[in-house]
Design an enzyme around this catalytic site. Structure first.
Site, PDB file in Angstrom:
ATOM      1  CG  ASP A   9      89.248  98.700  -5.283  1.00 30.63           C
ATOM      2  OD1 ASP A   9      90.082  98.639  -4.365  1.00 30.63           O
ATOM      3  OD2 ASP A   9      89.296  99.548  -6.202  1.00 30.63           O
ATOM      4  CG  LEU A  10      87.580 100.743   0.108  1.00 34.25           C
ATOM      5  CD1 LEU A  10      88.339 101.095   1.380  1.00 34.25           C
ATOM      6  CD2 LEU A  10      86.095 101.042   0.269  1.00 34.25           C
ATOM      7  CG  ASP A  11      91.368 104.401  -2.648  1.00 34.59           C
ATOM      8  OD1 ASP A  11      91.058 105.544  -2.278  1.00 34.59           O
ATOM      9  OD2 ASP A  11      91.849 103.547  -1.883  1.00 34.59           O
ATOM     10  CB  THR A  43      90.635  98.030   0.315  1.00 31.23           C
ATOM     11  OG1 THR A  43      91.412  99.202   0.047  1.00 31.23           O
ATOM     12  CG2 THR A  43      90.664  97.742   1.805  1.00 31.23           C
ATOM     13  N   GLY A  44      93.467  97.494  -0.854  1.00 34.88           N
ATOM     14  CA  GLY A  44      94.883  97.545  -0.523  1.00 34.88           C
ATOM     15  C   GLY A  44      95.143  98.354   0.734  1.00 34.88           C
ATOM     16  CE  LYS A 195      92.177  94.926  -3.581  1.00 32.16           C
ATOM     17  NZ  LYS A 195      91.397  95.999  -4.239  1.00 32.16           N
ATOM     18  CG  ASN A 221      94.933  96.829  -6.043  1.00 37.47           C
ATOM     19  OD1 ASN A 221      94.247  97.306  -6.945  1.00 37.47           O
ATOM     20  ND2 ASN A 221      94.812  97.225  -4.785  1.00 37.47           N
TER      21      ASN A 221
END
Length: 269
Positions: A9-11, A43-44, A195, A221
């Site tokens: 995931d990123l953030d 990622t979202g 995801k 998420n």
């Protein structure tokens, strides 16, 4: 060491609070790849807002964007893109039904095009990464095709109420997630998407079994992804619900949590 698929995931996970990838984490990921492991992002974010980090890690793998609504391979045009937008009629129904909640704004994204219901500089700045084409005006009239995602920006105290309404009225048609602070946003994608759906598709193509997937996340998420992965890892800065289902909890996004766990699990030095 058998080959693993490392999913990021990123953030709040790969990225520090300054929106950067630390040198230790980056170097550890490079070592993991040199050892034969695969690395991908889930990622979202849309691709335009994740491409910078995809390139920084020199990835050559498929990527999951929009929480599973877009699964594609930026480096391989022959790879079968899977794009699953929300039906326009569902968008209209959702917009009509949330009008009474006095939201701040609505944002629809069609791949990398952005539609803003109301002009707002903060939203413009936030969605400007990658220089998308932006259309401003009533979404019911400006949106001209099924969107990849729909976002509802609301005051913090109204987010839970809006999500309860979406669950009560539209649960058969949509999935919805809450963004982490500082943005009080509900993100909507088509029913059945998350995801894990995209990751399972990619892992199957790579011939990597579920038990050799190591996934890192921090927000709601990421729930399905962390539950799906053989080794689901929650960041210490993540939500309690995620930590409760994770196989492991690592250090925070500001403390090289990804690097620390991979060094231990994959015997990287």
């Amino acid at each position: 060491m058998e080959r693993h698929l490392i999913v990021l995931d990123l953030d709040g996970t790969l990225l520090t609070d300054q929106q950067t990838i630390s040198e230790k984490t980056k170097n550890t990921l490079f070592k993991a790849r040199e050892a034969g492991h695969q690395i991908m992002i889930a990622t979202g974010r849309p691709f335009r807002a994740s491409q910078l980090y995809y390139n920084e890690l020199m990835l050559t793998t498929p990527i999951v964007n929009f929480n599973g609504a877009l699964v594609h391979h930026p480096k391989n045009k022959s790879w079968q893109t899977v794009h699953t937008p929300i039906d326009m009629s569902v968008v209209h129904d959702v917009v009509d039904s949330v009008d009474k909640y006095q939201y701040e704004n609505l944002i629809a994204e069609v791949m990398d095009d952005v539609f803003l219901h109301v002009e707002n500089q903060t939203m413009m700045d936030m969605f400007n990464m990658g220089e998308p084409r932006v259309t401003i005006g009533n979404i019911k009239s400006t949106l001209n095709e099924d969107p990849t995602s729909l976002l509802i920006h609301a005051e913090e105290e109204k987010v839970a109420i809006i999500r309860k309404h979406l669950e009560d009225v539209h649960a058969e048609m949509i999935e919805h997630r809450r963004w982490g602070a500082p943005f009080h946003i509900v993100e909507i994608v088509k029913k059945g998407l998350n995801k894990a759906v995209g990751i399972s598709l990619i892992a199957k193509e790579m011939n990597i079994p579920r038990e050799r997937i190591i996934a890192f996340g921090d927000e709601d998420n990421d729930l399905e992804m962390i539950d799906y992965a053989g080794i689901g890892v929650a960041m210490s800065n993540g939500i309690d619900q995620l930590k409760s289902i994770a196989n492991a909890v690592t250090l925070s996004n500001n403390e090289d949590g990804i690097a620390e766990l991979l060094i231990d699990r994959l015997k990287l030095s």
